[in-house]
Design an enzyme around this catalytic site. Sequence first.
Site, PDB file in Angstrom:
ATOM      1  CE  LYS A  75     -11.155  12.368 -15.732  1.00 22.50           C
ATOM      2  NZ  LYS A  75     -10.451  13.628 -15.377  1.00 22.50           N
ATOM      3  CG  ASP A 125      -7.823   4.827  -8.865  1.00 20.64           C
ATOM      4  OD1 ASP A 125      -8.559   4.937  -9.870  1.00 20.64           O
ATOM      5  OD2 ASP A 125      -7.446   5.781  -8.183  1.00 20.64           O
ATOM      6  CG  ASP A 129       4.504  -0.096  -8.499  1.00 21.44           C
ATOM      7  OD1 ASP A 129       3.432  -0.702  -8.391  1.00 21.44           O
ATOM      8  OD2 ASP A 129       5.034   0.180  -9.585  1.00 21.44           O
ATOM      9  CD  GLU A 188      -2.683   1.425   0.137  1.00 24.84           C
ATOM     10  OE1 GLU A 188      -2.413   2.401  -0.608  1.00 24.84           O
ATOM     11  OE2 GLU A 188      -3.618   0.641  -0.069  1.00 24.84           O
TER      12      GLU A 188
END
Length: 256
Positions: free
Chosen positions: A158, A154, A132, A105
């Site tokens: 878009k 997440d 990461d 995290e």
Amino acid sequence: MNTPAHDPKNHDPDNDEAAAGDTAHGRGSFFGRRKGHRLRSHQADLIEHLLPRLALDIGGPCPSNLGVLFDPPVTDVRLEIGFGGGEHLIAEACAYPDVGFIGCEPYVNGMAKILAQIEARNIGNIRLIASDAAELLAWAPPRSLARVDLIHPDPWPKRRHWKRRFVQDATVAGLVRVLKTDGEFRFVSDIDDYCAWTLSHLLRAPEFVWTAERAKDWRTPWAGYTMTRYGRKAEREGRHAAYLVFRRNDAAGELA
């Protein structure tokens, strides 16, 4: 399709300048801000003193067996990517005390929350990484993980941001490399487009088999699943999650 309001678990998609990784195809796949609300005094103390005792140093050499990172050593190790507030990871670690769990995290406030729970419950079978997850997949030895969970990541809704989603061909290849025979990748999302994206990427990897046999298998949580805060919020707002389980399939052929 409705997209979720982003809570602190899901990093701000408009904060382009705070991207922490290069791309999912390169050195990293995390994009977004790493810190939200100001930490309370005890949370800051946990970050300073407890986190270093539990954090994995993936900048150094990796042991041939990840089980030795735990005390006492364990035979199976699982990874949860982006654990948010830690509800699912904490429940899993408590339910399986003989299994080692690695939680990844980058978001500092989420890390502070899980550290508080680890301290309060005296949990000894969790190790943490505050960077990461793609870097961890590259660092871990082959066939070293029994399971990898990615829960409500997440969605980067878009189109121009889709390259920032964690599930990419490069990370799928990383999962193939680190999962044991019959190891599983488990994915949860309430965003239809990201579920379709994940199915597309995993089904074109011959080393993975989608375990669902009927609609009920992906419409309902697997046995023992702990609903996260974000999952409960999605349900309140009328969004229904898919629970996708993919098994590492050696019958499709060994790694080249």
